[in-house]
Design an enzyme around this catalytic site. Structure first.
Site, PDB file in Angstrom:
ATOM      1  N   HIS A 176     -21.249  -8.570  -9.714  1.00 32.06           N
ATOM      2  CA  HIS A 176     -21.216  -8.598  -8.675  1.00 32.06           C
ATOM      3  C   HIS A 176     -21.099  -8.166  -7.994  1.00 32.06           C
ATOM      4  CE1 HIS A 176     -25.556 -11.044 -10.072  1.00 32.06           C
ATOM      5  NE2 HIS A 176     -25.225 -10.349 -10.859  1.00 32.06           N
ATOM      6  N   GLU A 214     -22.803 -18.823  -7.676  1.00 31.85           N
ATOM      7  CA  GLU A 214     -21.711 -17.675  -8.382  1.00 31.85           C
ATOM      8  C   GLU A 214     -20.553 -18.189  -7.639  1.00 31.85           C
ATOM      9  OE1 GLU A 214     -23.589 -13.905  -8.517  1.00 31.85           O
ATOM     10  OE2 GLU A 214     -23.595 -14.005 -10.612  1.00 31.85           O
TER      11      GLU A 214
END
Length: 282
Positions: free
Chosen positions: A243, A203
């Site tokens: 996140h 990510e």
């Protein structure tokens, strides 16, 4: 390591969320031997005994999975470690960061493998073993191991892999800034289990994927056997994307930097989830 022989304890297995996944894990083949819960009214669930503490269970437990509320995760962790558990998976979100730091410190000092928090868990399709929340129907047994910071992207790429080489094991590391197992340590786990083909799902934010791949090459992984896929390609700089760990922080946290860096190491990079199906054919 993680296998069908593992004896498993489910912390928080009497709650709505925990009981649902407890049943799914048992149906998949996981040997759930006990449940630890603060609920004093339930003595048994899915034919599994319920205890107030793991110390009350008369036999050894290899792996514990947590579905307990965030404020009780550290307490559950201490209970598991004090009773000899060596593999712990924390599904719970919003664990206080100082509790996560404490757990990571204890895990390293005690030789405990900690996966999570805020993660989908671990699945080993060939062994019919799952300590997690992933939809097992998308994980056909095969040859490619998955290391992922993202849960849903792990499921999607596994579905594509299942149409070809299949999945040997999948480790969902979690998306918090502090996690028990980083990418480098995940490669160590895969090395110990004898897996050499790896799909790394990363990510935006941080350098964990870069450090992880550098370490993987040092311990014997071949660059041609590692394929990387990154989420968050179009995320605006400084924007938090779900996140807590997925935040762009300077150039090194950008997808473009990570992709180019890994390509220079000889690692193949794909830009779309479905491309993983044919990634090991060339």
């Amino acid at each position: 390591m993680f296998s069908a022989n593992d004896r498993v304890c489910v912390y928080g297995g009497t709650g709505r969320y925990g009981s649902f996944h407890l049943k799914k894990m048992i149906e998949y083949g996981t040997k759930v031997n006990c449940v630890v819960s603060k609920n004093r009214l339930v003595r048994e669930i899915e034919k599994v005994g319920v205890y107030q503490s793991l110390s009350q269970f008369p036999d050894h437990i290899d792996t514990a999975i947590f579905f307990v509320p965030a404020q009780y995760v550290l307490e559950a962790f201490n209970d598991a470690v004090e009773n000899g558990v060596k593999k712990i998976v924390v599904i719970t979100e919003h664990v206080p960061i100082h509790d996560s730091i404490r757990m990571v410190s204890i895990a390293k000092s005690k030789g405990v493998i900690l996966i999570g928090p805020n993660c989908p868990g671990v699945i080993h399709p060939k062994e019919r073993f799952k300590v997690g929340i992933m939809p097992e129907k998308y994980f056909a047994p095969g040859s490619v191991a998955i290391i992922s910071r993202s849960g849903t992207l792990m499921y999607e790429t596994a579905k594509h892999l299942s149409e070809g080489p299949g999945v040997s094991i999948a480790l969902g590391l979690g998306g918090d800034p502090i996690v028990g197992t980083n990418v480098a340590e995940a490669f160590e786990v895969l090395k110990s289990m004898g897996y050499d083909k790896v799909l790394l799902i990363g990510e935006i934010g941080g350098e964990d994927e870069i450090r992880g791949v550098e370490h993987a090459l040092k311990i014997g992984f071949e660059p041609k056997n590692i394929v990387a896929f990154f989420a968050g390609r179009h995320a605006p700089e400084g924007k938090r994307m779900g996140h807590a760990g997925a935040i762009i922080e300077g150039d090194r946290g950008k997808i473009s930097f990570k992709e180019n860096y890994l390509k220079n190491l000889g690692v193949r990079v794909v830009k779309f989830p479905w491309e993983v199906l044919n990634a090991w054919k060339n």
